[in-house]
Design an enzyme around this catalytic site. Structure first.
Site, short mmCIF file in Angstrom:
data_model
loop_
_atom_site.label_atom_id
_atom_site.label_comp_id
_atom_site.label_asym_id
_atom_site.label_seq_id
_atom_site.Cartn_x
_atom_site.Cartn_y
_atom_site.Cartn_z
N ARG A 265 0.88 -1.19 0.00
CA ARG A 265 0.00 0.00 0.00
C ARG A 265 0.90 1.22 0.00
O ARG A 265 1.71 1.40 0.92
CB ARG A 265 -0.91 0.02 1.23
CG ARG A 265 -1.61 1.35 1.45
CD ARG A 265 -2.67 1.33 2.53
NE ARG A 265 -3.85 0.61 2.10
CZ ARG A 265 -5.09 0.83 2.58
NH1 ARG A 265 -5.28 1.76 3.50
NH2 ARG A 265 -6.11 0.13 2.14
N HIS B 68 -7.51 0.41 -6.20
CA HIS B 68 -7.72 -0.36 -4.96
C HIS B 68 -8.47 -1.65 -5.32
O HIS B 68 -9.64 -1.82 -4.97
CB HIS B 68 -8.51 0.48 -3.96
CG HIS B 68 -8.49 -0.04 -2.54
ND1 HIS B 68 -7.70 -1.10 -2.13
CD2 HIS B 68 -9.16 0.38 -1.43
CE1 HIS B 68 -7.90 -1.31 -0.84
NE2 HIS B 68 -8.79 -0.44 -0.39
N GLN C 159 -10.52 -3.88 -2.77
CA GLN C 159 -11.80 -3.32 -2.35
C GLN C 159 -12.89 -3.65 -3.36
O GLN C 159 -14.02 -4.00 -2.99
CB GLN C 159 -11.67 -1.79 -2.18
CG GLN C 159 -12.93 -1.14 -1.68
CD GLN C 159 -13.26 -1.55 -0.26
OE1 GLN C 159 -12.41 -1.49 0.63
NE2 GLN C 159 -14.50 -1.99 -0.01
N ASP D 272 -17.24 7.58 -1.39
CA ASP D 272 -15.98 7.43 -0.66
C ASP D 272 -15.65 8.81 -0.09
O ASP D 272 -16.27 9.81 -0.47
CB ASP D 272 -14.88 6.94 -1.62
CG ASP D 272 -13.54 6.62 -0.93
OD1 ASP D 272 -13.50 6.55 0.32
OD2 ASP D 272 -12.53 6.47 -1.65
N CYS E 102 -16.43 2.06 1.08
CA CYS E 102 -15.28 1.21 1.43
C CYS E 102 -14.84 1.40 2.88
O CYS E 102 -14.20 0.51 3.44
CB CYS E 102 -14.12 1.50 0.48
SG CYS E 102 -13.46 3.17 0.62
N ARG F 209 -13.97 -8.07 2.78
CA ARG F 209 -12.56 -7.85 2.47
C ARG F 209 -11.73 -9.08 2.88
O ARG F 209 -10.77 -9.45 2.21
CB ARG F 209 -12.04 -6.59 3.19
CG ARG F 209 -12.63 -5.27 2.70
CD ARG F 209 -12.22 -4.96 1.28
NE ARG F 209 -10.78 -5.11 1.11
CZ ARG F 209 -9.89 -4.15 1.41
NH1 ARG F 209 -10.30 -2.97 1.84
NH2 ARG F 209 -8.59 -4.37 1.23
N1 CP Z 1 -11.37 0.25 2.76
C1 CP Z 1 -10.07 0.18 3.13
O1 CP Z 1 -9.17 -0.10 2.33
O2 CP Z 1 -9.86 0.46 4.44
P1 CP Z 1 -8.47 0.63 5.17
O3 CP Z 1 -7.84 1.92 4.65
O4 CP Z 1 -8.83 0.73 6.62
O5 CP Z 1 -7.58 -0.54 4.86
N1 NVA Z 2 -9.90 6.92 -1.35
C1 NVA Z 2 -9.47 6.59 -0.01
C2 NVA Z 2 -9.76 5.16 0.28
C3 NVA Z 2 -9.33 4.67 1.64
C4 NVA Z 2 -9.61 3.20 1.85
C5 NVA Z 2 -7.99 6.90 0.13
O1 NVA Z 2 -7.24 6.63 -0.81
O2 NVA Z 2 -7.59 7.41 1.16
#
Ligand code: CP
Ligand code: NVA
Length: 304
Positions: free
Chosen positions: A101, A128, A131, A223, A263, A291
């Protein structure tokens, strides 16, 4: 060739459906997956915060009998300037998969280019995919067959949207997005996604008006307005997204049976009201749980 999951574009339609089916089977019978990764290790390297992704991947690896190793940004020499390519080669000599990540999607592509083990994108600024798999599983659980369903995204044309649009297109769904000017989805991603949708009987429609996007839709999704790494843009984004909140009045314009997805983490009172997020049409807790099951399916798919 090593298989990776960097974007939903790495999957074809049969694989997408197989992953969802496997995730549903794992959810119904969690004990069936025990031991599949015995003696194997999975590195998770995260340079951004995470609740669901971190906990679901660690739990999925443990459930399969493997060992997860979690490192934050400055804990690998990568954070002190060791090249991505060197890191990929070293980790490939020890581990069985890498979940990463981070910010730049190109960094994950570079890691995958030099790794000889599967690399899984656990969120970048652009995509992502994990997700999106959980989202489609959740829609299928609640509404049945995905093909022909309409999914309406209200808000930022961001990482989560890109992956969800790609997955929905592959499943032959109709994707609508309402985003304010300046916050459209990536045109290249949308052009490719429209072709995939058309090939599978679906469509992609880009709009500005949230009401037009949600009219009669089966699934409403949003989101956060300010993603990780965008904190400095908070004031301008909050101004741009005025009018893009998912509230009860907007939900009332969707199909009567419509479900609401997010999400998470959510900001009640910003992109969604508490009434909707905590209301009867919201399936966000199933979505979060899924998830875990979809990640078990991804690990089984990539590691055999
Ligand atoms: N939805 C999601 O990816 O959550 P986190 O950022 O908590 O992993
Ligand atoms: N769009 C958000 C999603 C978090 C799971 C981000 O990238 O922070």
């Amino acid at each position: 060739m090593t298989r990776h999951l960097l974007t939903i574009g790495d999957l074809d339609a049969p694989t997408l459906h197989a992953l969802i089916a496997d995730a549903r089977a794992c959810k119904a019978d969690p004990a069936s997956v025990h031991g599949r990764l015995t003696g194997r290790t999975v590195l998770m390297h995260f340079t951004k915060a995470s609740t669901r992704t971190r906990v679901s991947v660690e739990t999925a690896v443990a459930r399969l009998g493997g060992h997860p190793i979690f490192t934050r940004g400055d804990e690998l020499q990568l954070g002190r300037g060791e090249p991505i390519a060197d890191t990929a080669k070293v980790i490939s000599r020890m581990c069985d998969a890498i979940f990463i990540r981070t910010f730049a999607h190109a960094d994950v592509e570079e890691l995958a280019e030099h790794a000889t083990i599967p690399v899984v994108n656990a969120l970048t600024d652009a995509h992502h995919p994990l997700q999106a798999l959980a989202d489609l599983m959740t829609i299928e659980e609640h509404l049945g067959e995905l093909q022909g369903r309409t999914i309406a995204w209200v808000g930022d044309g961001n990482n989560v949207f890109h992956s969800l649009a790609q997955a929905a297109a592959l499943a032959g769904m109709h994707v609508r997005i309402a985003a304010p000017a300046g916050y459209d989805a990536d045109p290249a991603v949308m052009a490719a996604t429209a072709l995939v949708a058309a090939a599978h009987g679906g469509s992609v429609t880009e709009l500005r008006d949230p009401a037009a996007a949600v009219a009669g839709a089966d699934v409403i999704v949003t989101d956060v307005f300010v993603s990780m790494g965008e904190e400095a843009q908070r004031d301008e984004k909050m101004a741009a997204f005025a009018g893009y909140q998912v509230d009860a009045a907007l939900m009332a314009q969707a199909a009567p049976t419509a479900i609401f997805l997010h999400c998470l983490p959510a900001h009640r009172g910003e992109e969604v009201t508490a009434e909707v997020l905590d209301g009867p049409q919201s399936v966000v807790w199933d979505e979060a749980e899924n998830r875990l099951h979809t990640t078990v399916a991804v690990l089984r798919h990539l590691l055999g």
